[in-house]
Design an enzyme around this catalytic site. Structure first.
Site, PDB file in Angstrom:
ATOM      1  N   TYR A   1       0.846  -1.203   0.000  1.00 12.18           N
ATOM      2  CA  TYR A   1       0.000   0.000   0.000  1.00 12.18           C
ATOM      3  C   TYR A   1       0.881   1.251   0.000  1.00 12.18           C
ATOM      4  CZ  TYR A   1      -3.722   3.234   1.435  1.00 12.18           C
ATOM      5  OH  TYR A   1      -4.622   4.275   1.487  1.00 12.18           O
TER       6      TYR A   1
ATOM      7  N   LYS B   1       1.212   4.165  -2.965  1.00 18.23           N
ATOM      8  CA  LYS B   1       0.842   5.562  -2.706  1.00 18.23           C
ATOM      9  C   LYS B   1       2.028   6.502  -2.955  1.00 18.23           C
ATOM     10  CE  LYS B   1      -3.462   4.793  -1.786  1.00 18.23           C
ATOM     11  NZ  LYS B   1      -4.503   5.292  -2.699  1.00 18.23           N
TER      12      LYS B   1
END
Ligand code: NAP
Length: 260
Positions: free
Chosen positions: A156, A160
């Site tokens: 994740y 990002k």
């Protein structure tokens, strides 16, 4: 009205932050192409947007699949005549585990939705904005986890961080066409995604979400978790003429939890 008659594609519009953006954009007079992978979620957002009287359409699609992305952008242009704003909000968490135990599938799926999905939508939006002329706004939802690493969130965090660099790159490439490209980095925002991510932790500790939030308040100078509306108002600003001298930025919306 900050976005009167602007045509906006919003991905992940069925839930959480995406639904908040849809409601705020509707209030600001935008015409909306609402995209989500889950038709039932889209229905829920649609029923709320309807109340505002906004002109909108819903499209079911997966942002990680090129054919789906091309289809919902083409249908948007057929329906509304152009696309002025693209909000790349759809995203998923990764299976919560340390990187040394992370599965190939968990890693690949997170990259597919959070990074490839943003790239595909940025590309589709940029091609149409350049062809129609007159500039445009591309805004992606990154995260404070794109600026600082968090245990159990390796894929994740990597996606990002990738969104921030795609934003800078495309911002430089599209400046001459007056298309601004920015992203936001929300912190702890109360949505189904956050609650789902915390679920294993809350189950292990027996804490409620509210108790967990209170415990974490000292890390948030402004003393509360965020809500989708907190993110939606910053994205509305970035989508408006008020932000026409900003591009390539990654703006924290964290109550001060992340300051860099
Ligand atoms: P959410 O409540 O889960 O909403 C995301 C929506 O996107 C859901 O309806 C989801 O469907 C949909 N979606 C998932 N995969 C998709 C795909 N491949 N194609 C199209 N739609 C898809 O999450 P949220 O918390 O509002 O998050 C929105 C964005 O903010 C994400 O990019 C997230 O990473 C980012 N963010 C959230 C926080 C936070 O604290 N909540 C903080 C920083 C950044 P499903 O429900 O079926 O997955």
């Amino acid at each position: 009205m900050l976005l009167k008659d602007r045509v906006a594609v919003i991905t992940g519009a069925g839930s959480g932050i995406g639904q908040g953006i849809a409601l705020r954009f509707a209030h600001e007079g935008a015409k909306l192409a609402l995209v989500d992978i889950r038709p039932a979620a889209l229905e829920e957002t649609a029923s709320k947007v309807k109340d505002s009287g906004a002109d909108f359409e819903t499209y079911t699609g997966d942002v990680s699949i090129t054919a789906d992305v091309e289809s919902f952008f083409s249908q948007t242009v057929e329906r509304f005549g152009r696309v002025d704003i693209c909000v790349n909000n759809a995203g998923i968490g990764n299976p919560p585990m340390p990187l040394m135990s992370m599965t190939d599938e968990g890693f690949d799926q997170t990259i597919a939705v959070n990074l490839r999905g943003v790239f595909l939508c940025m590309r589709a939006a940029a091609q149409r904005m350049v062809a129609q002329g007159g500039g445009g706004r591309i805004i992606s939802v990154s995260s404070q986890a794109g600026k600082t690493g968090y245990p159990m969130l390796g894929p994740y965090c990597a996606t990002k961080a990738g969104v921030i660099l795609l934003t800078q790159t495309m911002g430089k490439e599209l400046g001459p066409q007056k298309i601004t490209v920015n992203c936001v980095c929300p912190g702890t925002i109360d949505t189904p995604l956050l609650r789902g991510t915390l679920d294993p932790i809350l189950q292990a500790t027996g804490e409620t979400f509210e108790k967990w939030a209170l415990k974490n308040m000292p890390t948030i100078p402004l003393g509360r978790v965020g809500y989708p509306a907190d993110v939606a108002k910053v994205i509305t600003f970035l989508a408006s003429d008020e932000a026409d001298y900003m591009t390539g930025q990654a703006i924290n919306i964290t109550g001060g939890q992340e300051m860099h």
